[in-house]
Design a protein around this motif. Structure first.
Motif, PDB file in Angstrom:
ATOM      1  N   LYS A  52       0.860  -1.184   0.000  1.00  0.00           N
ATOM      2  CA  LYS A  52       0.000   0.000   0.000  1.00  0.00           C
ATOM      3  C   LYS A  52       0.893   1.230   0.000  1.00  0.00           C
ATOM      4  N   ILE A  53       0.523   2.196  -0.827  1.00  0.00           N
ATOM      5  CA  ILE A  53       1.253   3.462  -0.910  1.00  0.00           C
ATOM      6  C   ILE A  53       0.225   4.569  -0.717  1.00  0.00           C
ATOM      7  N   TYR A  54       0.459   5.427   0.269  1.00  0.00           N
ATOM      8  CA  TYR A  54      -0.543   6.449   0.575  1.00  0.00           C
ATOM      9  C   TYR A  54       0.080   7.623   1.320  1.00  0.00           C
ATOM     10  N   HIS A  55      -0.703   8.679   1.503  1.00  0.00           N
ATOM     11  CA  HIS A  55      -0.286   9.874   2.248  1.00  0.00           C
ATOM     12  C   HIS A  55      -0.446   9.629   3.735  1.00  0.00           C
ATOM     13  N   GLY A  56       0.453  10.216   4.512  1.00  0.00           N
ATOM     14  CA  GLY A  56       0.299  10.192   5.960  1.00  0.00           C
ATOM     15  C   GLY A  56      -0.662  11.284   6.411  1.00  0.00           C
ATOM     16  N   GLN A  57      -0.890  11.356   7.694  1.00  0.00           N
ATOM     17  CA  GLN A  57      -1.757  12.393   8.256  1.00  0.00           C
ATOM     18  C   GLN A  57      -1.142  13.771   8.000  1.00  0.00           C
ATOM     19  N   PRO A  58      -1.955  14.777   7.716  1.00  0.00           N
ATOM     20  CA  PRO A  58      -1.431  16.130   7.483  1.00  0.00           C
ATOM     21  C   PRO A  58      -0.685  16.654   8.710  1.00  0.00           C
ATOM     22  N   HIS A  59       0.400  17.361   8.449  1.00  0.00           N
ATOM     23  CA  HIS A  59       1.191  17.971   9.515  1.00  0.00           C
ATOM     24  C   HIS A  59       1.701  19.314   9.024  1.00  0.00           C
ATOM     25  N   ALA A  60       1.842  20.262   9.918  1.00  0.00           N
ATOM     26  CA  ALA A  60       2.249  21.623   9.544  1.00  0.00           C
ATOM     27  C   ALA A  60       3.689  21.693   9.031  1.00  0.00           C
ATOM     28  N   ASP A  61       4.577  20.856   9.559  1.00  0.00           N
ATOM     29  CA  ASP A  61       5.999  20.969   9.243  1.00  0.00           C
ATOM     30  C   ASP A  61       6.498  20.018   8.166  1.00  0.00           C
ATOM     31  N   TYR A  62       5.742  18.969   7.864  1.00  0.00           N
ATOM     32  CA  TYR A  62       6.209  17.971   6.901  1.00  0.00           C
ATOM     33  C   TYR A  62       5.043  17.236   6.244  1.00  0.00           C
ATOM     34  N   SER A  63       5.358  16.544   5.154  1.00  0.00           N
ATOM     35  CA  SER A  63       4.399  15.674   4.467  1.00  0.00           C
ATOM     36  C   SER A  63       4.986  14.270   4.438  1.00  0.00           C
ATOM     37  N   ASP A  64       4.165  13.288   4.754  1.00  0.00           N
ATOM     38  CA  ASP A  64       4.602  11.898   4.730  1.00  0.00           C
ATOM     39  C   ASP A  64       3.992  11.155   3.556  1.00  0.00           C
ATOM     40  N   PHE A  65       4.801  10.325   2.958  1.00  0.00           N
ATOM     41  CA  PHE A  65       4.397   9.417   1.892  1.00  0.00           C
ATOM     42  C   PHE A  65       4.772   8.037   2.416  1.00  0.00           C
ATOM     43  N   ILE A  66       3.807   7.140   2.521  1.00  0.00           N
ATOM     44  CA  ILE A  66       4.018   5.884   3.242  1.00  0.00           C
ATOM     45  C   ILE A  66       3.928   4.692   2.302  1.00  0.00           C
ATOM     46  N   ILE A  67       4.865   3.777   2.481  1.00  0.00           N
ATOM     47  CA  ILE A  67       4.879   2.522   1.730  1.00  0.00           C
ATOM     48  C   ILE A  67       4.896   1.403   2.755  1.00  0.00           C
ATOM     49  N   GLU A  68       3.877   0.549   2.708  1.00  0.00           N
ATOM     50  CA  GLU A  68       3.839  -0.565   3.649  1.00  0.00           C
ATOM     51  C   GLU A  68       3.505  -1.856   2.930  1.00  0.00           C
ATOM     52  N   ASP A  69       3.997  -2.955   3.489  1.00  0.00           N
ATOM     53  CA  ASP A  69       3.714  -4.267   2.917  1.00  0.00           C
ATOM     54  C   ASP A  69       3.262  -5.214   4.015  1.00  0.00           C
ATOM     55  N   ASN A  70       2.768  -6.367   3.619  1.00  0.00           N
ATOM     56  CA  ASN A  70       2.292  -7.350   4.594  1.00  0.00           C
ATOM     57  C   ASN A  70       3.250  -8.537   4.697  1.00  0.00           C
ATOM     58  N   GLY A  71       4.529  -8.271   4.461  1.00  0.00           N
ATOM     59  CA  GLY A  71       5.548  -9.311   4.555  1.00  0.00           C
ATOM     60  C   GLY A  71       5.924  -9.616   5.997  1.00  0.00           C
ATOM     61  N   PRO A  72       7.071 -10.282   6.188  1.00  0.00           N
ATOM     62  CA  PRO A  72       7.482 -10.715   7.523  1.00  0.00           C
ATOM     63  C   PRO A  72       8.015  -9.593   8.417  1.00  0.00           C
ATOM     64  N   GLY A  73       8.234  -8.413   7.869  1.00  0.00           N
ATOM     65  CA  GLY A  73       8.791  -7.323   8.661  1.00  0.00           C
ATOM     66  C   GLY A  73      10.302  -7.465   8.781  1.00  0.00           C
ATOM     67  N   ILE A  74      10.901  -6.584   9.548  1.00  0.00           N
ATOM     68  CA  ILE A  74      12.348  -6.566   9.725  1.00  0.00           C
ATOM     69  C   ILE A  74      12.647  -6.796  11.197  1.00  0.00           C
ATOM     70  N   SER A  75      13.525  -7.728  11.482  1.00  0.00           N
ATOM     71  CA  SER A  75      13.830  -8.076  12.872  1.00  0.00           C
ATOM     72  C   SER A  75      14.397  -6.882  13.629  1.00  0.00           C
ATOM     73  N   GLU A  76      14.166  -6.869  14.931  1.00  0.00           N
ATOM     74  CA  GLU A  76      14.687  -5.779  15.767  1.00  0.00           C
ATOM     75  C   GLU A  76      16.199  -5.675  15.664  1.00  0.00           C
ATOM     76  N   SER A  77      16.872  -6.813  15.572  1.00  0.00           N
ATOM     77  CA  SER A  77      18.334  -6.789  15.506  1.00  0.00           C
ATOM     78  C   SER A  77      18.834  -6.158  14.206  1.00  0.00           C
ATOM     79  N   SER A  78      18.047  -6.226  13.147  1.00  0.00           N
ATOM     80  CA  SER A  78      18.444  -5.636  11.856  1.00  0.00           C
ATOM     81  C   SER A  78      18.074  -4.161  11.741  1.00  0.00           C
ATOM     82  N   GLN A  79      17.080  -3.709  12.494  1.00  0.00           N
ATOM     83  CA  GLN A  79      16.567  -2.352  12.336  1.00  0.00           C
ATOM     84  C   GLN A  79      17.615  -1.269  12.579  1.00  0.00           C
ATOM     85  N   ALA A  80      18.510  -1.479  13.513  1.00  0.00           N
ATOM     86  CA  ALA A  80      19.521  -0.456  13.835  1.00  0.00           C
ATOM     87  C   ALA A  80      20.509  -0.240  12.694  1.00  0.00           C
ATOM     88  N   ASN A  81      20.639  -1.224  11.814  1.00  0.00           N
ATOM     89  CA  ASN A  81      21.626  -1.159  10.731  1.00  0.00           C
ATOM     90  C   ASN A  81      21.022  -0.935   9.349  1.00  0.00           C
TER      91      ASN A  81
END
Length: 132
Positions: A51-80
């Motif tokens: 899914k690709i969509y806009h985030g909630q409106p914010h005064a300082d920035y605009s978000d564009f979001i890409i999400e999938d329904n895969g396995p995700g990324i392990s906590e140990s990998s996220q820092a790198n």
């Protein structure tokens, strides 16, 4: 719009909602989107959804979001995730430069690439563009 990616082994649906405007290079944005979508497809395997969509409106920035329904990324990998030459792929399948380059390109466009570690139904990346 829906864009099915087909191969003999898999089918992935991409749902894109709305238009998104940003100040930056279309070419650089294409590289970022292509890499994030490619990574999602590879991680999900068969019958995935992106899914690709806009985030909630914010005064300082605009978000564009890409999400999938895969396995995700392990906590140990996220820092790198955004470090050069870091990969979770098998040897010979990835260079470890994709997310590093995406992050670098986002910085060049006065934005940032964020991995949403609170999202637990796959992976969610936020492309955040600062408003001038």
């Amino acid at each position: 719009a829906r864009y099915p990616f087909k191969s003999p082994r898999e089918r992935t649906h991409i749902t894109w909602s709305g238009d998104f405007q940003f100040k930056g290079s279309k070419l650089l944005m294409q590289h970022v989107l292509f890499n994030l979508i490619k990574n999602a497809c590879e991680a999900m395997g068969t019958n995935g959804s992106i899914k690709i969509y806009h985030g909630q409106p914010h005064a300082d920035y605009s978000d564009f979001i890409i999400e999938d329904n895969g396995p995700g990324i392990s906590e140990s990998s996220q820092a790198n995730l955004f470090k050069p030459f870091f990969t979770t792929k098998k040897e010979g399948e990835g260079t470890g430069l994709g997310l590093y380059l995406c992050s670098t390109l986002m910085n060049k466009m006065n934005g940032e690439l964020i991995y949403d570690d609170k999202f637990k139904s796959g992976s969610r990346f936020i492309l955040r563009f600062k408003k001038s």
